[in-house]
Design an enzyme around this catalytic site. Structure first.
Site, PDB file in Angstrom:
ATOM      1  N   LYS A   1     -49.157 143.780  71.409  1.00 11.93           N
ATOM      2  CA  LYS A   1     -49.206 143.443  70.114  1.00 11.93           C
ATOM      3  C   LYS A   1     -47.701 142.899  69.502  1.00 11.93           C
ATOM      4  O   LYS A   1     -46.864 143.761  70.077  1.00 11.93           O
ATOM      5  CB  LYS A   1     -49.688 144.588  69.049  1.00 11.93           C
ATOM      6  CG  LYS A   1     -51.096 144.737  69.008  1.00 11.93           C
ATOM      7  CD  LYS A   1     -51.505 146.071  68.024  1.00 11.93           C
ATOM      8  CE  LYS A   1     -52.993 146.442  68.397  1.00 11.93           C
ATOM      9  NZ  LYS A   1     -53.838 145.483  67.893  1.00 11.93           N
TER      10      LYS A   1
ATOM     11  N   ARG B   1     -64.120 148.035  72.161  1.00 12.23           N
ATOM     12  CA  ARG B   1     -65.170 147.763  72.334  1.00 12.23           C
ATOM     13  C   ARG B   1     -65.611 148.241  73.730  1.00 12.23           C
ATOM     14  O   ARG B   1     -67.064 148.874  73.918  1.00 12.23           O
ATOM     15  CB  ARG B   1     -65.607 146.350  72.220  1.00 12.23           C
ATOM     16  CG  ARG B   1     -64.786 145.507  73.495  1.00 12.23           C
ATOM     17  CD  ARG B   1     -64.790 144.012  73.098  1.00 12.23           C
ATOM     18  NE  ARG B   1     -64.045 143.903  71.805  1.00 12.23           N
ATOM     19  CZ  ARG B   1     -63.925 142.442  71.265  1.00 12.23           C
ATOM     20  NH1 ARG B   1     -64.450 141.427  71.989  1.00 12.23           N
ATOM     21  NH2 ARG B   1     -63.203 142.394  70.174  1.00 12.23           N
TER      22      ARG B   1
END
Length: 498
Positions: free
Chosen positions: A273, A347
């Protein structure tokens, strides 16, 4: 910690450090809400005039202090806004928010008495819960210079002796304390909260409340073939965990599985990030905190339903051992996933946990996760998305959230968005699909791991899980405990056979 009580004493005679009344916006100006009658009498009918002179309008979120007159035992009166006046009573959420504003405004006070509208059990619970949530403060890393939360909150009501009034306060205490536990977890610095320490907290709570807790460490995860959780945790010095926290009731006829994403810190992994997007990533375990708090609350409330929380815990870090974009993971249950972006890690851990939860054949699986920035773009920072493989379940959870005062919105799972995800040339699935509709693609990915015949829903709480703005209502800055009330109310409804 703030304690709650209910009292039938007159607002004028109760000894407290502050007395709280409600005010609202009437068609001709400021009006007092029910519960303020004795206070208005002590002011000899001038209370609304005094408050209006000080700028009070009755707007939601407003708080105005005035010195109390001689006829009151409390030295201070605090008027909090309820919004538009209503002859049919005030909504529970308006009462929760007003009580939260009052509790936060009165930080440092030993005892506050809340003379807000609180005749019904629902109103008593709303005021008590709002006050407990509004009094929350996370002071683990601060010195002792700040104000302590209000010590005691007494809810003034006409129903102290009734069983439903007592039950309302007890429910508010159980729910509020577990929500504040979830907030504490979200606010804890990631150098203190990692998968191992989170698992230890769950074990301690299990021992305290009589819950069955099982922890799979990295060796057990490897032996069991939990490739998603291991793949995300590979890059960290803090190995992952899968924690099962189970509450069973001897007369239960239904079982629920709540699965929570627990990334205790998300750097993005190799798909790192950028600066400005990683400073609050300690909150990426808010889903695990929510399902953990919900199962403990279910136990404390004695709900006649079996509830199991699955905490998929990992730390997503870059290193020489981290999963790379292009790697293929073999998930629990056998499916293979090509990792195209290591920052789409939630996920992966959820998929393993959903498959494991499905092996116990629950009636419903609900997963909760700070899953996608796309959901924040779609719904903002105060609303979570609801997806499901069953339209009735999706509608029910949306309506449940609305009933308890949580903002949510039903979202679709369009079949056409599945195409990009299943077109991996080397694996069964890719962990990325089309860029547009990314929040829906993530939901479709999770749906692939739900066992046939099990109803499943996905709550993407990426927006409301962590409040980066100023406090409002009963919501503090930082962790919010998003989705806990929805899960608990849903469990209550299932337990009641609704």
């Amino acid at each position: 910690m703030t304690t709650l009580s209910v009292s039938t004493s007159s607002a004028a005679s109760l000894r407290a450090d502050a007395l709280v009344v409600g005010v609202a916006k009437g068609p001709k100006g400021l009006v007092l809400a029910p519960g303020a009658e004795a206070v208005a009498e002590a002011f000899e009918g001038t209370l609304t005039e005094v408050l209006a002179t000080l700028g009070a309008t009755g707007a939601e979120g407003e708080a105005v202090k005035v010195p109390a007159p001689a006829g009151l035992k409390a030295p201070l009166v605090l008027a909090v806004g309820l919004g538009d006046a209503s002859e049919d009573g005030y909504a529970a959420e308006a009462l929760r928010r007003a009580a939260g504003v009052a509790a936060r405004t009165l930080a440092g006070v030993k005892k506050a008495a809340l003379a807000l509208p609180a005749d019904s059990a629902e109103e008593i619970e709303a005021v008590a819960l709002g006050a407990l949530l509004g009094s929350y403060a996370f002071g683990t890393y601060k010195g002792e210079n700040g104000k302590a939360p209000v010590g005691e909150v007494a809810v003034l009501a006409a129903r102290k002796g009734s069983k439903d009034a007592k039950a309302a306060v007890e429910r508010a205490a159980a729910l509020g304390e577990e929500m504040n536990r979830a907030r504490d977890l979200v606010n804890t610095a990631p150098n203190d909260l990692n998968p191992k320490s989170f698992a230890a907290i769950a074990q301690a709570a299990g021992k305290e409340h009589g819950l069955k807790v099982e922890v799979l460490d990295e060796k057990a995860l490897l032996k069991g073939g939990f490739g998603g959780i291991l793949g995300v945790g590979n890059g960290s010095a803090n190995p992952p965990r899968l924690v099962k926290v189970a509450y069973t009731h001897p007369k239960a006829t239904a079982s629920l599985a709540f699965v929570g994403k627990g990334i205790t810190y998300d750097s993005g992994g190799i798909s790192l990030k950028p600066a400005g997007h990683n400073e609050t990533m300690k909150c990426d375990m808010a889903g695990a905190a929510a399902v953990f708090a919900a199962v403990v609350a279910a136990k404390r409330l004695g709900l006649r339903v079996n509830v199991t929380a699955w905490l998929a815990l990992a730390e997503n870090m870059p290193s020489g051992s981290a999963t790379r974009p292009g790697d293929v993971l073999r998930m629990y249950g056998g499916k293979t996933v090509e990792v195209l972006n290591t920052d789409a890690e939630g996920r992966l851990v959820l998929a393993d946990a959903i498959v494991r939860a499905g092996e116990e054949n629950p009636d419903v699986i609900v997963d909760v996760a700070t899953l996608t920035g796309a959901m924040v773009l779609a719904l903002g920072t105060r609303t979570f998305g609801v997806m499901a493989n069953d339209d009735e379940l999706r509608t029910r959870l949306h309506e449940t959230a609305t009933a308890v005062g949580e903002q949510s919105w039903p979202m679709p799972l369009p079949a056409d968005l599945r195409k990009g995800m299943v077109e991996s040339t080397i694996a069964d699935l890719a962990n990325m699909g089309e860029r547009m509709g990314g929040g829906l693609v993530a939901g479709l990915f999770l749906k692939e791991f739900v066992a046939e015949g099990i109803d499943w829903a996905h709550l993407d709480i990426a927006g409301p899980a962590f409040n980066e703005g100023g406090p409002f209502g009963y919501t503090p800055k930082g962790g919010t405990a998003s989705a806990v009330r929805t899960l608990v109310r849903y469990a209550e409804d299932v337990a009641a056979g609704a």
